[in-house]
Design an enzyme around this catalytic site. Structure first.
Site, PDB file in Angstrom:
ATOM      1  N   LYS A 146       0.880  -1.174   0.000  1.00  0.00           N
ATOM      2  CA  LYS A 146       0.000   0.000   0.000  1.00  0.00           C
ATOM      3  C   LYS A 146       0.917   1.222   0.000  1.00  0.00           C
ATOM      4  O   LYS A 146       1.192   1.819   1.049  1.00  0.00           O
ATOM      5  CB  LYS A 146      -0.934  -0.043   1.214  1.00  0.00           C
ATOM      6  CG  LYS A 146      -2.109   0.917   1.101  1.00  0.00           C
ATOM      7  CD  LYS A 146      -3.174   0.609   2.135  1.00  0.00           C
ATOM      8  CE  LYS A 146      -4.188   1.728   2.247  1.00  0.00           C
ATOM      9  NZ  LYS A 146      -4.963   1.985   1.032  1.00  0.00           N
TER      10      LYS A 146
HETATM   11  N1  PMP Z   1      -7.608  -2.069  -2.985  1.00  0.00           N
HETATM   12  C1  PMP Z   1      -7.057  -0.852  -2.934  1.00  0.00           C
HETATM   13  C2  PMP Z   1      -6.266  -0.380  -4.082  1.00  0.00           C
HETATM   14  C3  PMP Z   1      -7.230  -0.048  -1.792  1.00  0.00           C
HETATM   15  O1  PMP Z   1      -6.683   1.169  -1.738  1.00  0.00           O
HETATM   16  C4  PMP Z   1      -7.997  -0.528  -0.718  1.00  0.00           C
HETATM   17  C5  PMP Z   1      -8.198   0.338   0.493  1.00  0.00           C
HETATM   18  N2  PMP Z   1      -7.179   0.166   1.425  1.00  0.00           N
HETATM   19  C6  PMP Z   1      -8.552  -1.812  -0.821  1.00  0.00           C
HETATM   20  C7  PMP Z   1      -8.343  -2.554  -1.970  1.00  0.00           C
HETATM   21  C8  PMP Z   1      -9.329  -2.407   0.315  1.00  0.00           C
HETATM   22  O2  PMP Z   1      -8.462  -2.738   1.374  1.00  0.00           O
HETATM   23  P1  PMP Z   1      -8.930  -2.713   2.885  1.00  0.00           P
HETATM   24  O3  PMP Z   1     -10.149  -3.549   2.956  1.00  0.00           O
HETATM   25  O4  PMP Z   1      -7.796  -3.301   3.634  1.00  0.00           O
HETATM   26  O5  PMP Z   1      -9.197  -1.297   3.237  1.00  0.00           O
END
Ligand code: PMP
Length: 296
Positions: A146
């Site tokens: 991320k």
């Molecule tokens: N994909 C992307 C590209 C994201 O930015 C997010 C948000 N964090 C998610 C999926 C979903 O991840 P999470 O459920 O951990 O927030």
């Protein structure tokens, strides 16, 4: 910021921060939910663990351990006296140490912010499109990290979808399989079974995705992780996004085709309710995923 609570006006960084120019930051998005007399942070430790994984991929040494970051989040929420639905944004980024790409020896900074945050989408069900942009891939900028730089891909897809009158974009991976939304994972429902792209389809390993898979298992709904073709989006019975910000959000139309009859589906509604119950502390099975801010 760097271990201290700093006033908003003083929380500034160098204009030559490496992260600003080259995207060398890694971050998390975490939510906290109010209950009658407390605020509950959802899967705090899992988010911070993912932050360490993102840092490892990019040779970034956060310089604090997991417990320090988790307790700093709690301290900051208390200091800001957050009482309602809250979004927490920890970020570690490469600071100023020169103009070149090699950041060896540059300062690494970590900051945490909290903001009040209601719904990410203003609608109950979304009108989505397949993006003309492909999702970044593990062979260039790994989507499992991320990293701030990754979001330039998400921004292209998001703005294109809005400019074309849609609410959100669905990106395909480099092979043409369905990957994810601009900041959400995606699921489809077909014949009472749930299908979602695997990690190898260039997705972020979403914490909401994992949560929803477990909730579906609890509800005895079968979940299959497999490559999904674009056209399956047009023939599925239900579709929804998951994400910390998006929570569980229905997709009602994709590329001008209604998903089934264009109404919220049964399985999506069930999972949405289970998710809200869980994050508000109403599902005792998962109470270890919730960190109390004010009562412990
Ligand atoms: N994909 C992307 C590209 C994201 O930015 C997010 C948000 N964090 C998610 C999926 C979903 O991840 P999470 O459920 O951990 O927030």
């Amino acid at each position: 910021m760097d271990g201290k609570i700093v006033d908003w006006d003083q929380a500034n960084i160098s204009i030559l921060s490496h992260a600003l120019h080259y995207g060398t930051g890694i971050f998390e998005g975490i939510r906290a939910y109010p209950t009658e007399n407390d605020l509950l942070i959802f899967r705090l430790e899992d988010h911070i663990k993912r932050m360490f994984e993102s840092a490892k991929i990019y040779y970034i040494d956060i310089g604090y351990d997991l417990n320090v970051l988790c307790s700093s989040v709690i301290d900051l929420i208390r200091k800001n006296n957050m009482k309602g639905r809250t979004y927490i944004r920890p970020i570690t980024y490469v600071g100023y140490g020169g103009i070149g790409l090699n950041f060896t020896g540059f300062p690494i900074h970590t900051a945490i912010c909290t903001v009040s945050f209601e719904n990410y989408f203003e609608k109950d069900g979304l009108n989505a499109c397949t993006s003309s942009w492909r999702r970044i891939s593990d062979s260039s900028t790994p989507p499992l990290a991320k990293a701030t730089g990754n979001y330039i891909n998400s921004v292209l897809a998001k703005l294109e979808s809005l400019n074309n009158g849609y609410d959100e974009a669905i990106l395909l991976d480099h092979e043409g399989f369905v990957s994810e939304g601009s900041a959400e994972n995606i699921f489809i429902v077909k014949d009472n079974e749930i299908h979602t792209p695997p990690i190898s389809s260039s997705i972020l390993n979403g914490i909401t995705r994992d949560t929803v898979i477990r909730l579906a298992n609890d509800l005895k709904i079968n979940v299959v992780e497999r490559n999904i073709s674009r056209t399956e989006l047009y023939t599925c019975d239900e579709a929804f996004f998951t994400g910390t910000a998006a929570e569980v959000t229905s997709i009602l139309e994709i590329d001008h085709r209604k998903v089934k009859n264009g109404k919220n589906g049964k399985i999506t509604s069930k999972l949405r309710k289970s998710y809200q119950d869980l994050v508000h502390g109403r599902n005792k099975k998962y109470s270890n995923w919730l960190t109390s801010v004010y009562l412990d």
